[in-house]
Scaffold this motif. Structure first.
Motif, PDB file in Angstrom:
ATOM      1  N   ILE A 106       1.383  -5.408  10.480  1.00 31.65           N
ATOM      2  CA  ILE A 106       0.514  -4.235  10.461  1.00 31.65           C
ATOM      3  C   ILE A 106      -0.051  -3.965  11.853  1.00 31.65           C
ATOM      4  O   ILE A 106      -0.106  -2.812  12.306  1.00 31.65           O
ATOM      5  N   LEU A 138       3.056  -0.078   1.339  1.00 22.68           N
ATOM      6  CA  LEU A 138       1.615  -0.127   1.552  1.00 22.68           C
ATOM      7  C   LEU A 138       1.286  -0.619   2.961  1.00 22.68           C
ATOM      8  O   LEU A 138       0.415  -0.056   3.635  1.00 22.68           O
ATOM      9  N   PHE A 139       2.004  -1.637   3.415  1.00 22.38           N
ATOM     10  CA  PHE A 139       1.779  -2.150   4.774  1.00 22.38           C
ATOM     11  C   PHE A 139       2.164  -1.101   5.818  1.00 22.38           C
ATOM     12  O   PHE A 139       1.467  -0.923   6.824  1.00 22.38           O
ATOM     13  N   VAL A 155       2.237   2.239   5.452  1.00 28.45           N
ATOM     14  CA  VAL A 155       1.289   3.352   5.421  1.00 28.45           C
ATOM     15  C   VAL A 155      -0.033   2.948   6.063  1.00 28.45           C
ATOM     16  O   VAL A 155      -0.651   3.741   6.795  1.00 28.45           O
ATOM     17  N   THR A 156      -0.464   1.720   5.817  1.00 33.69           N
ATOM     18  CA  THR A 156      -1.713   1.239   6.416  1.00 33.69           C
ATOM     19  C   THR A 156      -1.612   1.200   7.937  1.00 33.69           C
ATOM     20  O   THR A 156      -2.504   1.686   8.653  1.00 33.69           O
ATOM     21  N   GLY A 157      -0.526   0.629   8.450  1.00 31.86           N
ATOM     22  CA  GLY A 157      -0.336   0.563   9.896  1.00 31.86           C
ATOM     23  C   GLY A 157      -0.242   1.939  10.531  1.00 31.86           C
ATOM     24  O   GLY A 157      -0.841   2.198  11.583  1.00 31.86           O
ATOM     25  N   THR A 168      -1.431   4.786   9.358  1.00 30.19           N
ATOM     26  CA  THR A 168      -2.714   5.483   9.260  1.00 30.19           C
ATOM     27  C   THR A 168      -3.691   5.004  10.330  1.00 30.19           C
ATOM     28  O   THR A 168      -4.372   5.813  10.982  1.00 30.19           O
ATOM     29  N   LEU A 169      -3.767   3.693  10.531  1.00 27.14           N
ATOM     30  CA  LEU A 169      -4.666   3.148  11.550  1.00 27.14           C
ATOM     31  C   LEU A 169      -4.224   3.573  12.955  1.00 27.14           C
ATOM     32  O   LEU A 169      -5.061   3.916  13.801  1.00 27.14           O
ATOM     33  N   PHE A 221      -3.162   8.930   5.004  1.00 31.91           N
ATOM     34  CA  PHE A 221      -2.722   7.815   4.175  1.00 31.91           C
ATOM     35  C   PHE A 221      -1.879   8.296   2.995  1.00 31.91           C
ATOM     36  O   PHE A 221      -0.758   7.827   2.772  1.00 31.91           O
TER      37      PHE A 221
END
Length: 243
Positions: free
Chosen positions: A64, A96-97, A99-101, A103-104, A180
């Motif tokens: 991530i 999920l990983f 999309v999280t990375g 988005t951040l 996200f």
């Protein structure tokens, strides 16, 4: 004693985050172009799997963090990173990983651009023409719908979708939520491709990255685009009826 001037009084200082991003992007594009590739992933797949099996949580955190850096500094290899997420962690929780990375990383660009250029460039965009002006006007009038729409439409570059909201009065929370959820459809598609890389590696083939434009994939995404645009369409119709 005089007060120390803040970043707003120093144009160069306020633009420092974007300058750093630009410099790292240029150097990264040159020095990392041979590392963030499908061939590099294929060559190191066994080592990556062994490390994941021995250090799962650490692998997730490192992955991530690496994804955030790739997106935040606009480095080459975002697609390879998404494939790697599927390869290492399957479609779920790999998506999920990813999309999280993403988005951040997008949030980092959003904040850097807002700090450096926000208000002044926003005024320039107001007087511009073309697609950027249309997106700006759309966001001004229908923020949620347009934010989701520019994430869902494959034709809108990810970097542009990060920058434009930063020049407008889009709240950070709204930007993060729309990013996200808006990138989930595309992320799931490419993560699922990554999840099947084991078989592709065994055959010595390369993944079909154009899969997102195949009918069974693109039509549902178009449907989501229509849903996102529906409030805009209804507002336009009501406006015409009120004339």
């Amino acid at each position: 004693m005089t007060d120390m001037p803040d970043a707003a009084t120093h144009p160069i200082l306020s633009k420092l985050p974007l300058i750093v991003i630009a410099v790292v992007a240029v150097f990264g594009a040159y020095f990392l172009r041979d590392y963030l590739t499908f061939e590099a992933l294929a060559q190191n797949r066994e080592a990556l799997i062994a490390f994941r099996d021995a250090n799962y949580l650490l692998t997730v955190l490192v992955f991530i963090a690496a994804y955030v850096v790739i997106v935040a500094f606009s480095l080459p290899g975002a697609t390879i990173a998404t494939l790697t997420g599927g390869f290492l962690f399957a479609t779920f929780p790999g998506a999920l990983f990813n999309v999280t990375g993403a988005t951040l990383g997008a949030t980092a660009i959003f904040l850097a651009a807002r700090w450096g250029f926000g208000e002044s460039l926003g005024r320039k965009l107001e007087g511009s023409d073309g697609i950027v002006k249309k997106i700006k006007d759309g966001i001004d009038e229908n923020q949620w719908s347009m934010l989701f729409l520019i994430r869902l439409v494959p034709a809108v570059p990810f970097f542009l979708a990060n920058l434009i909201p930063s020049f407008l009065e889009v709240p950070l929370r709204r930007f993060m939520i729309s990013t996200f959820f808006g990138i989930i459809p595309g992320a799931v598609v490419y993560t699922s491709v990554g999840a099947g890389l084991g078989e592709i590696f065994a055959k010595g083939e390369t993944p079909n990255l154009g899969i997102i434009f195949e009918p069974q994939i693109i039509f549902p995404i178009i449907g989501l685009c229509v849903l996102a645009a529906l409030p805009i369409i209804l507002k336009t119709i009501r406006g015409k009826k009120g004339l």
